[in-house]
Design an enzyme around this catalytic site. Structure first.
Site, PDB file in Angstrom:
ATOM      1  N   ARG A  61       0.827  -1.209   0.000  1.00  0.00           N
ATOM      2  CA  ARG A  61       0.000   0.000   0.000  1.00  0.00           C
ATOM      3  C   ARG A  61       0.862   1.261   0.000  1.00  0.00           C
ATOM      4  O   ARG A  61       1.951   1.288   0.566  1.00  0.00           O
ATOM      5  CB  ARG A  61      -0.908   0.025   1.233  1.00  0.00           C
ATOM      6  CG  ARG A  61      -1.999  -1.021   1.231  1.00  0.00           C
ATOM      7  CD  ARG A  61      -2.896  -0.883   2.454  1.00  0.00           C
ATOM      8  NE  ARG A  61      -2.150  -1.027   3.685  1.00  0.00           N
ATOM      9  CZ  ARG A  61      -1.765  -0.031   4.466  1.00  0.00           C
ATOM     10  NH1 ARG A  61      -2.050   1.212   4.135  1.00  0.00           N
ATOM     11  NH2 ARG A  61      -1.076  -0.251   5.559  1.00  0.00           N
ATOM     12  N   LYS A 202      -8.920  -2.418   0.113  1.00  0.00           N
ATOM     13  CA  LYS A 202      -8.830  -1.563   1.296  1.00  0.00           C
ATOM     14  C   LYS A 202      -9.650  -0.284   1.133  1.00  0.00           C
ATOM     15  O   LYS A 202     -10.081   0.311   2.123  1.00  0.00           O
ATOM     16  CB  LYS A 202      -7.370  -1.230   1.593  1.00  0.00           C
ATOM     17  CG  LYS A 202      -6.574  -2.409   2.140  1.00  0.00           C
ATOM     18  CD  LYS A 202      -7.237  -3.035   3.363  1.00  0.00           C
ATOM     19  CE  LYS A 202      -6.395  -4.161   3.945  1.00  0.00           C
ATOM     20  NZ  LYS A 202      -7.107  -4.881   5.039  1.00  0.00           N
ATOM     21  N   HIS A 221     -10.865  -4.857  11.396  1.00  0.00           N
ATOM     22  CA  HIS A 221      -9.759  -5.438  10.639  1.00  0.00           C
ATOM     23  C   HIS A 221      -9.385  -6.735  11.347  1.00  0.00           C
ATOM     24  O   HIS A 221      -8.541  -6.751  12.244  1.00  0.00           O
ATOM     25  CB  HIS A 221      -8.582  -4.458  10.623  1.00  0.00           C
ATOM     26  CG  HIS A 221      -7.454  -4.903   9.748  1.00  0.00           C
ATOM     27  ND1 HIS A 221      -6.137  -4.609  10.022  1.00  0.00           N
ATOM     28  CD2 HIS A 221      -7.435  -5.605   8.587  1.00  0.00           C
ATOM     29  CE1 HIS A 221      -5.369  -5.115   9.082  1.00  0.00           C
ATOM     30  NE2 HIS A 221      -6.128  -5.718   8.203  1.00  0.00           N
ATOM     31  N   SER A 239      -0.848  -6.776   9.711  1.00  0.00           N
ATOM     32  CA  SER A 239      -0.212  -7.664   8.736  1.00  0.00           C
ATOM     33  C   SER A 239       0.984  -8.366   9.366  1.00  0.00           C
ATOM     34  O   SER A 239       1.808  -7.749  10.040  1.00  0.00           O
ATOM     35  CB  SER A 239       0.241  -6.841   7.524  1.00  0.00           C
ATOM     36  OG  SER A 239       0.879  -7.652   6.583  1.00  0.00           O
ATOM     37  N   LYS A 243      -3.348 -13.358  11.294  1.00  0.00           N
ATOM     38  CA  LYS A 243      -4.807 -13.361  11.127  1.00  0.00           C
ATOM     39  C   LYS A 243      -5.270 -14.456  10.178  1.00  0.00           C
ATOM     40  O   LYS A 243      -6.193 -15.208  10.478  1.00  0.00           O
ATOM     41  CB  LYS A 243      -5.302 -12.019  10.578  1.00  0.00           C
ATOM     42  CG  LYS A 243      -5.327 -10.874  11.529  1.00  0.00           C
ATOM     43  CD  LYS A 243      -6.189  -9.726  11.054  1.00  0.00           C
ATOM     44  CE  LYS A 243      -6.160  -9.417   9.591  1.00  0.00           C
ATOM     45  NZ  LYS A 243      -4.833  -9.061   9.072  1.00  0.00           N
ATOM     46  N   THR A 244      -4.630 -14.510   9.024  1.00  0.00           N
ATOM     47  CA  THR A 244      -5.041 -15.487   8.013  1.00  0.00           C
ATOM     48  C   THR A 244      -4.667 -16.903   8.429  1.00  0.00           C
ATOM     49  O   THR A 244      -5.474 -17.834   8.353  1.00  0.00           O
ATOM     50  CB  THR A 244      -4.405 -15.142   6.658  1.00  0.00           C
ATOM     51  OG1 THR A 244      -4.860 -13.851   6.237  1.00  0.00           O
ATOM     52  CG2 THR A 244      -4.780 -16.163   5.604  1.00  0.00           C
ATOM     53  N   ASP A 258      -9.954 -11.238   6.892  1.00  0.00           N
ATOM     54  CA  ASP A 258      -9.393  -9.877   6.978  1.00  0.00           C
ATOM     55  C   ASP A 258     -10.357  -8.778   7.432  1.00  0.00           C
ATOM     56  O   ASP A 258      -9.949  -7.898   8.172  1.00  0.00           O
ATOM     57  CB  ASP A 258      -8.810  -9.494   5.619  1.00  0.00           C
ATOM     58  CG  ASP A 258      -7.856  -8.314   5.703  1.00  0.00           C
ATOM     59  OD1 ASP A 258      -7.109  -8.216   6.692  1.00  0.00           O
ATOM     60  OD2 ASP A 258      -7.848  -7.483   4.780  1.00  0.00           O
ATOM     61  N   ARG A 324       1.812 -11.887  -2.390  1.00  0.00           N
ATOM     62  CA  ARG A 324       0.420 -12.086  -1.977  1.00  0.00           C
ATOM     63  C   ARG A 324      -0.298 -13.077  -2.880  1.00  0.00           C
ATOM     64  O   ARG A 324       0.030 -13.221  -4.061  1.00  0.00           O
ATOM     65  CB  ARG A 324      -0.339 -10.754  -2.024  1.00  0.00           C
ATOM     66  CG  ARG A 324       0.090  -9.748  -0.972  1.00  0.00           C
ATOM     67  CD  ARG A 324      -0.609 -10.004   0.330  1.00  0.00           C
ATOM     68  NE  ARG A 324      -0.204  -9.064   1.379  1.00  0.00           N
ATOM     69  CZ  ARG A 324      -0.838  -8.946   2.537  1.00  0.00           C
ATOM     70  NH1 ARG A 324      -1.902  -9.695   2.793  1.00  0.00           N
ATOM     71  NH2 ARG A 324      -0.420  -8.090   3.442  1.00  0.00           N
TER      72      ARG A 324
END
Length: 534
Positions: A61, A202, A221, A239, A243-244, A258, A324
């Site tokens: 980003r 996003k 988030h 990040s 989380k994933t 996410d 990614r």
């Protein structure tokens, strides 16, 4: 239908100021977008079927290039400052005009999609891109409108995305040739000068974060999953904190990895896909996610591929550290068909503490939960960003400050209200370092983290013996089956105990100094939940 099997909308892009596009491909299917991306030289087919693309110089980003238009809609509602930078309406209008001029004459792709799986709160979004693979990304990450819905689809927000557009800082008031600009009054997003696809998803997340608090819905988030008894768990985290990985659990159904909303009685996914980090992905540690790298329908960004065999090298970071993979959530075997679940029973706040100070798990009071939610702590380590050579603390309020248009207290107070109403249990889980800080110790074993999570989620830790952490004041289990007892007390894992004490005082001081900006917005009991310098 046209020859590519795409649905044709009864709208055209003249409503959006694009009068002379060379062609407009509406709501193409995944195979059709694959075909277009390869024919146009945008990507290559890897072994087993993924589409491999490169995003050029932007492999993440562009936080410094994001703006919100300051107008009557946003002036008093947006949290202006370092994160939410204002753009004048006149500057945006001029930028928009040049954007339209740039898109006219090009081949364009359009997707009509939903942001949000709950019909009561979903947002209709139209995404217009100049590349097939970005259209595929949008289709993969958001939620498809049905053929019946497409016949009467009216977008509330429109996203115009053009990697080849270059902003002019002198004319547009931008920081560079890259720009992500949101006009909340005109309900329009412009993304230019970057091919990093994450800006699309996003942008939708940021819009929902702006809209939903007024509807008493907590935007988050986070990832989320459902246990065998129907119990929902939420995983907050920045990040790289897991989380994933941790929400993809064979014992539990995945809701999403996410972005979610928390209503009075349910948790729902904002998306229809997952966007996972791929660098050094291990088949042994993350088999479900690894399997997506061998599927038609997965988009791999900046993953290195052998040009002859088309085999992937997930360990090669020569194109990017932030490689990614975008794939439909249905690629994860055990998922919620509706992308929804009931109200949460547990909240997990993930942090990757590179200083090796925090315990692998701790139970939080509601006040401590709000404190750590507003703090949003993790740490960066060498290799994750240019110039980072040693651990650096990162505080991203609400575990997602770049995507929170409103003041953090709006989200913090709404979270506290939800916790009080539901009686949810809250936990802080450190997926970072143990046995010393980064460079001395080692990363927390994922098997140990999963054992601790299972113990928290199945209720085992509710009756466990706890000690009070001398620095942070939260409750830490003394013993958990399958986890070495010394790991539960990080000081005991350090060879140099005095070095641990010094580093703990250092981290506590960082927390205290970071929270100064929030103190006037929280109650005394939340302020009292701050760590103490021992």
């Amino acid at each position: 239908m046209d020859i590519y099997g795409a649905h044709i909308s009864h709208f055209d892009l003249k409503n959006h100021g694009i009068h002379s596009a060379k062609s407009v491909r509406w709501n193409f299917s995944t195979p059709a977008l694959y075909e277009q991306a390869i024919l146009r030289g945008e990507g290559k087919l890897a072994a087993f079927g993924p589409l491999v693309v490169e995003t050029g110089k932007h492999t993440g980003r562009s936080a410094n290039d994001k703006f919100i238009v300051k107008n009557a809609e946003s002036d008093a509602t947006v949290w202006w400052g370092r994160i939410n930078r204002p753009m004048d309406q006149e500057k945006f209008d001029g930028l928009h005009a040049r954007f339209l001029e740039h898109l006219n004459g090009k081949e364009l792709f359009v997707q009509d999609l939903w942001g949000g799986a709950d019909p009561a709160y979903r947002l209709p979004v139209r995404v217009v891109t100049e590349t097939a693979w970005h259209s595929l990304f949008a289709k993969t990450m958001l939620i498809d409108a049905t053929p019946e819905e497409l016949g009467k689809f009216v977008p509330e927000y429109t996203i115009l995305q053009s990697p080849s557009f270059k902003a002019d800082p002198a004319t547009d008031g931008t920081n560079s040739e890259t720009v992500i600009a949101v006009d909340l009054a005109k309900k329009l997003v412009l993304i230019g000068g970057t091919a990093y696809a994450g800006e699309i998803k996003k942008s939708v997340f940021s819009i929902l974060n702006y809209l939903l608090p007024d509807k008493n819905v907590m935007p988050m988030h986070c990832s989320a999953n459902i246990g065998p008894e129907g119990d929902v768990a939420i995983f907050f985290g920045l990040s790289g904190t897991g989380k994933t990985t941790l929400s993809a659990d064979a014992r539990r159904k995945l809701i999403g990895d996410d972005e979610h909303g928390w209503t009075d009685d349910s948790v729902f996914n904002f998306e229809g896909g997952c966007y996972a980090k791929m660098i050094r992905l291990s088949e042994e540690a993350e088999p479900d996610i690894y399997a997506t790298t061998r599927r038609f329908g997965t988009i791999l960004e900046n993953v290195v591929m052998d040009p002859v065999t088309r085999a992937l090298d997930l360990d090669d970071n020569s194109l990017a550290e932030n490689t990614r993979g975008a794939y439909p959530i249905s690629f994860i075997e055990n998922t919620s068909e509706e992308n929804r679940g009931g109200a949460p029973a547990n909240i997990i706040m993930l942090t990757a503490d590179a200083f090796g100070v925090l315990p692998p798990i701790a139970r939080l009071t509601p006040e401590q939960a709000m404190y750590h939610f507003l703090s949003g702590y993790t740490a960066k380590v060498a290799g994750t960003e240019i110039g980072v050579k040693e651990p650096q603390a990162t505080f991203s309020t609400c575990f997602g400050a770049p995507f929170m248009p409103r003041h953090p207290s709006i989200y913090g107070n709404l979270l506290r209200k939800k916790i009080a109403e539901s009686g949810v249990d809250c936990w802080l889980v450190n997926t970072g370092w143990t046995g010393g800080e980064y460079g001395v110790g080692h990363r927390m074993p994922i098997k140990a983290t999963r054992s601790l999570l299972h113990a928290a989620l199945d209720g085992t830790l509710k009756n466990a013996d706890m000690r009070t952490d001398p620095h942070f004041g939260f409750a830490v289990p003394v013993e958990v089956p399958g986890v070495p007892p010394e790991m539960l007390n990080p000081r005991e894992t350090w060879a140099d105990k005095e070095a641990y004490d010094k580093k703990a005082r250092y981290l506590v001081d960082l927390f205290i100094r970071n929270f100064v900006e929030f103190e006037e917005y929280v109650d005394a009991d939340v302020r009292a939940a701050a760590p103490k310098v021992a």
